[in-house]
Structure formats: C-alpha cells, structure tokens
Write an enzyme that holds these catalytic residues in place. Structure first.
Site, PDB file in Angstrom:
ATOM      1  N   ASP A   1      58.720  42.871 -34.797  1.00 41.47           N
ATOM      2  CA  ASP A   1      58.533  43.539 -36.079  1.00 41.47           C
ATOM      3  C   ASP A   1      59.725  43.268 -36.993  1.00 41.47           C
ATOM      4  OD1 ASP A   1      57.170  45.680 -37.768  1.00 41.47           O
ATOM      5  OD2 ASP A   1      59.137  46.606 -37.463  1.00 41.47           O
TER       6      ASP A   1
ATOM      7  N   GLU B   1      57.413  38.458 -37.063  1.00 40.23           N
ATOM      8  CA  GLU B   1      56.965  38.896 -38.379  1.00 40.23           C
ATOM      9  C   GLU B   1      58.083  38.457 -39.314  1.00 40.23           C
ATOM     10  OE1 GLU B   1      55.220  42.843 -40.603  1.00 40.23           O
ATOM     11  OE2 GLU B   1      56.978  43.101 -39.323  1.00 40.23           O
TER      12      GLU B   1
END
Length: 712
Positions: A349, A385
């Site tokens: 993330d 990401e």
C-alpha cells in the site's frame, strides 16, 4: 513473584522454547522498560527488564508459555517538542507480537495522549490515566503447525489472474458457508468459497489487510469501523476479528489453515500490506505501541519541529524505513509471512512512501535494495501501489525490476475509452502491456497489474450505473472519495427498471471485463464484479462493515449472466497464450512474407496509419494477434504456437462495419464471443477474409482463425 532471567536480545518479540519465553524489545531512547504479564482475571504483574544489549531490552521468563497475555510499559522523557513521548501510564502492544487478542476499548480508558479539551497543544502534557483496560494484550504463541505436504503454487506471472477480496466481506453472507465460519479465515477456506474461486478460474486471491488493525477513535464515535483494515498496529499478527476459532492465538492456526486450503486448490495468497503508516495517527492520535516504545525511531518526524509527523499517506504519520531497526521490522514481518505462514506475495500500500529516503522518492532506496538481495523475498510476488500523497509521489512505471505495479494509467484509459472520452492510441498502448512504462528498464508486460476497479472506488456495477458518488453513510458530508466518475451515457443514474438502460450497463460491464482479460499484463478482478456486486454508489466504503460492503450471494439473472461471461473470459485467457505473452509485442515487421505478432487495423481492414493513431476522437480499432509468433520456447524448449485472433473494438455510439484483413492473416474466422450477446457460442457463425462483421455500438467482437493462412 515471577522469576526473571537475563534472556537474549534476539529474536525480537516473545519466543517460546518449550520451557519458557524470551522477551525482547527495541528502544533506543527508553530509560527503563517493564514487561507486564496479565492473569486471566486481568491482574497485572510488572517485571523489570534489566538487560539491555545493543538497544534491545530483553529478559527470559521460565515457565511462561503459549497463551500468556502481555504488554510493555516504557519509561523515558515526555518532551514532544523533541519527538519523545514516553509514558508508562500507557500499556503498549509489542511491535513484534505474533498474536493480539482484539481491538481497543476506548470506553474502558483514555487511549489518547492528551486531556479531552480538543486543543492542538493538549498533547504537550502527558496523560496520566492508566489505559491497560482499554489496550488489547499481546499473546505468546505456539508456532507449530502441521503443513502436511503444502507447496506454494508458484504460478508464473503471465498465468496469474488476481482476485481482490476482503476476508470478512467475501463470506459474511454466504449461505453455503457454515454460520460460525462466515466472515472468517475459515470461511474463506471453506468448500463453497474455494469452489467459487476455482470455478471462476482465478489463480490468486489478494486479500485486503489482514495485519492486526485498530479502528480510529472518530469512527468509534460515529458507530463505524475501519472495515478495510488499512490501520495496522501488528505487522506479524493476523487480525483477530477474522478468526472463528478464537483470539487467544487460535487466529494464527486458522490463518495458516486458510493458506493451506487455498494452496491445495492451486490458489496463491497475496497480502495487502501497510508498512507506510500505523494506527497511531498524528501528534494528537492514540498511543498504542510504536509511539510509546520509541517515537523518534519508528516515525518520520518534521526536521524543524519533531513534535509533528511527516505525512506522505494522509493518515497523520509515516513509518520511518530509513531507520535500520524499522527496516528490519518490515523485513522480519515479510519473511515471517512467507516462511512461517507460506504466503505467496505482497501488495504494498502506498509503496512510494517506503521509497522515500529523506524526502524525495528514491527508486534505489534501502527498502528496495534489501528486498532485492533477500533470498526469500526476492522470489515471491511483489506488487507496488506506486503512489502516495506526498510531492512527486505518483511513480507509475518507476519501480525497479522484480516489482510489478498497479497500473493506474491502465484503469483511467480503459474507463475513458469505453466512455468515449479517450482515443485509440492510448487504449492500444495499455491493451498491449504499457511498454512505454516498463520496457525501457528491462521489465516485461507482466510488470503491469491491470485493473478497471479495485476496493478503493466504485465496483464495476456501480461504475456503469452512477455518475456521482453516494457516500452519505460515511457521515463525512460527501467530502470523501474521488469525484472523477463521468457519465456513461446510460440514460439514468442509479437503480432503474428501464430495460434499455439495464442492457447498456450490462454491455459496458462486459466491455470492461473483456478488455481487462484480453490485455497483456496481469489482470486483477475486484471481487464481486463477476456477479454485479453493488455498494449503492458508495465509492469509499472503507468504514462500512455491513451489507454495503459484504458480498451478496443472492444472485439475480444479471449476476448469473455476468458470472458465466467472466468465467468464459478467464478460460479464454487461460487456454490461449496469445493473451498473456511474456514479452512485449513487436508489431508490424514490414516484411510481407512474415506475419507480425500484432497488427492494428481500421474498420476498412487496412493498417492503421500515423494519422489514424493521432486522431483524438478515434473510437474504433481492430487488432490481429498472431498465435504462431512467440519469440521463446516453453519450459522444455519446444516451440510455442497458439490460435490467432481478431479483436474488434467499437467504443463509438454508432454501429460499425469492420472489413476483415487480407488473406495472409487467415482465410476463415469464427466468432469467439461478443459483448452484445453473451449467449453467442464460439463458432456460431463464420466470416471469410475481406468479409464484413457488424460490430454494434459500444461493443467488442472477438474472432478466432479457423482456417490456415494461405501462403505462396
């Protein structure tokens, strides 16, 4: 009085050896550490941790064993202006805990480091209320587990189809999952769950965060919770709330059992991990673990005022991977999940935040260097990401080899193309693996994780049904979530009984899913999109642990039709290498004697010209994919061949007649599928070279070559 021995500085955390437990905690700036043991009735015993070796505070407690509940109280200066926030009134979770018993109970005691007057300066004085009753206890675990003959599937990237799902939401309402297992690791491991995944044909599940997480205080006040789980506090502990078997350490066995069951079905497990920030928020956030153990080591603090936190994540703080001990924590966590728990990979993330050495994103940061040289982690699936919220944080295409990336450009382009807002040039680049992003640094099409929808945003059904977000249940006055959805020209927003509108929405869903699954790269399907899952237009359901987010398994006719169509697409991709090549397409060789591996053409059957590509309003294009042209053999050195296909794309609002290319590409073609009519069977009709195919507005037709090329 419990006996305490010196113990050892490594390994960090609580380690049971069959006769007792070694406890070790890193803190560079603490002046004193107490280990707190809790009896079943909640009685607390504090043990002095007297040994300190290389900044590790450690002790050994003989007779201690699995199931022991513990925490720490760490002493030192409380001078926030210097970045120091030690407060022994606050019980702390072990950063290396492998099990944490549950959530914080903010009603039991004040967990915030300030008196509740709401002022920005309130944290300058320590809060002296003991919060042990509010803080979940860390648990000593028994690490043994019978893995039997478990083997990781080790699926090659070009054969991978990812399914993004939430452990709880996937089975919370599943009628064929035993009631006590619904919404749990055990539920995901159930026969019904695995049957759905295997029948669909996906090869990996990418699970939203399963690290132990804590709800934000403001959500508690609203009666909401952090459903997605991007609020980690235990990087080595599976979230207790997803365990059906209990939260006294049983969650670890249940998690491992889930991994084993998925592996038996040939399905890999990828974890969405959040090493960029923690649940402790900004300077006014709660003190749960890292903040009280050693704030200046674990967090990125503002250089000119270390009372405040650097925030590249939009959550109030940023973890500090520049510190070697924090980097070691991340690496120890990753290795634990791979070695001890057998997971197959990770999606990081806001990975750009981890790449920041001092301030700017550094492609060659220590984080990447350490992973690349690690003999374990360099062999698993690594997904970034590739953005954060800091300056220069959008880094799509800039991650190093070994890494794949969520390709946000792919998502945006494909949405815009099918809305009629993007031309064919950008569409073609994304469909063929985004070589402009990945080829120059030696990566291949599989560096691109292609997706149309993800947990963060509209579901596929909502994307084509809503022009505006509907996030009222989040209680933020509609300020949350993105505002980038644009009209799909379906005639009406939201629920409707208009048959024409419903048909167009269904067709657009099929267009997007088809595009995703015939694109070069690695497709990621948002869980539930295959059955038209809706969130009622909520495009930021992070705090909705309820029917808004949970999968609805009561499928209507539209859902069943979409499921069957998606299965068909996944099978098509699995059966034909031409849709999942390991190398970038080379295009037209200009040698008429050799068929190119790919050839783009206009509706009149002629090759696309520079002028055609430059047309901003071009919405129709055809693609020939040559199954005979593979520049590499299979694993045994044998030549690879496949069927050849024609892909006819029409994002225009009018129907278009396509003339098929010249005879050298093939003499007879049969329909494989069309998004206008999902019931059309492969081979239902054929068309000869230079014949015409009517491609309806906003649709795709795929043809397979059924007669050989005539040469000479």
């Amino acid at each position: 009085m419990t006996e305490v021995w010196p113990g050892a500085p490594f390994p960090l955390g609580a380690t049971w050896d069959g006769e007792g437990v070694n406890f070790s905690l890193f803190s560079e700036n603490a002046t004193r550490v107490e280990l707190c043991l809790f009896a079943p009735d909640g009685t607390e015993e504090r043990l002095e941790v007297a040994e300190r070796t290389n900044l590790h505070w450690h002790c050994y407690v003989p007779g201690c064993g699995p199931g022991t509940r513990y925490g720490y109280r760490v002493h030192g200066p409380y001078t926030p202006e210097d970045g120091l926030r030690f407060n022994p009134a606050k019980l702390l979770i072990d950063p290396y805990a492998k099990a944490i018993e549950g959530g914080v109970d903010p009603d039991a005691a004040n967990i915030l480091p300030y008196v509740p007057d709401g002022t920005d300066t309130a944290d300058l004085e320590p809060d002296d209320e003991d919060d042990a009753d509010a803080i979940p206890k860390s648990l000593v675990i028994d690490p043994t587990f019978d893995w039997e003959d478990d083997r990781r599937p080790r699926r090659p990237w070009n054969e991978t189809v990812i399914y993004e799902a939430h452990v709880k939401g996937f089975t919370r309402l599943h009628p064929d999952v035993r009631e006590d297992l619904q919404g749990t690791y055990g539920g995901l491991a159930s026969e019904a769950s695995i049957a759905h995944l295997t029948e669909l044909g996906v090869t990996a599940v990418e699970l939203l965060p399963i690290h132990h997480s804590i709800d934000e205080e403001f959500l508690h006040e609203k009666g909401l919770s952090n459903y997605w789980g991007y609020s980690s506090i235990g990087y080595l502990a599976p979230h207790a709330g997803y365990a059906a078997t209990g939260s006294d350490g049983e969650q670890i066995r249940e998690f491992k059992g889930m991994v084993k069951a998925l592996h038996r079905a040939g399905i890999e497990v990828i974890l969405d991990v959040v090493y960029n920030h923690t649940a402790e928020g900004n300077h006014l956030g709660p003190m749960l673990s890292f903040k009280g153990v050693d704030n200046t080591s674990y967090y990125r603090l503002m250089p000119d005022d270390p009372r405040y936190y650097m925030d590249f994540t939009g959550t109030g703080n940023s973890l500090n991977p520049v510190n070697p001990t924090v980097l070691r924590l991340i690496m120890d966590s990753l290795r634990y999940w791979v070695i001890d728990c057998h997971v197959d990979g990770f999606r990081f993330d806001l990975a750009s935040a981890l790449a920041r050495e001092l301030y700017d994103v550094d492609r060659l940061s220590a984080f990447f260097d350490v992973i690349h040289q690690d003999p374990v982690l360099s062999q698993v699936k690594l997904i970034a990401e590739p953005w954060d919220v800091g300056p220069g944080g959008y880094q799509v295409g800039n991650f190093p080899v070994l890494w794949t990336e969520w390709n946000g450009m792919y998502r945006d382009t494909m949405r815009d193309f099918w809305r009629g807002n993007a031309g064919v040039s950008e569409f073609a680049s994304r469909l063929t693996g985004s070589s402009d992003l990945y080829e120059s640094d030696g990566r291949s099409p599989v560096a691109s994780i292609n997706f149309i929808t993800a947990h963060d945003g509209f579901t596929l059904a909502d994307l084509t049904a809503y022009d505006q977000k509907h996030n009222e249940d989040n209680q933020e006055g509609g300020r949350d979530g993105t505002d980038d959805n644009r009209s799909w020209n379906c005639g009406v927003e939201g629920p409707t009984d208009d048959a024409e509108v419903l048909a167009l929405r269904a067709q657009q869903r099929r267009n997007l899913m088809t595009t995703l699954l015939v694109s070069q790269g690695v497709p990621m399907v948002l869980g539930g999109d295959e059955t038209c899952r809706t969130q009622g237009g909520n495009n930021n359901a992070w705090c909705q642990d309820n029917e808004i987010s949970w999968f609805d398994w009561d499928h209507d006719a539209a859902a069943r039709e979409m499921y069957a169509f998606t299965r068909r697409l996944v099978a098509l991709r699995r059966e034909h290498r031409v849709f999942r090549r390991r190398h970038f397409l080379q295009g037209d060789t200009r040698d008429s004697a050799v068929l190119p591996d790919a050839w783009w053409f206009r509706p009149d059957g002629r090759r696309m010209t520079t002028r055609d590509w430059d047309q901003a309003d071009g919405h129709t294009v055809g693609l020939f994919l040559n199954g005979e042209q593979f520049p590499y053999p299979d694993s045994r050195g044998r030549p690879i061949t496949d069927d050849s296909f024609l892909l006819l794309f029409n994002a225009h609002f009018d129907d278009v007649e396509f003339v098929l290319p010249a005879r050298r590409f093939g003499t007879t073609w049969a329909v494989e599928l069309t998004t206008v009519d999902p019931a059309v069977e492969p081979g239902a009709w054929t068309v000869p070279t230079r014949g015409t195919v009517a491609v309806a507005s906003r649709s795709i037709t795929i043809l397979k070559r059924v007669a050989p090329v005539r040469r000479g």
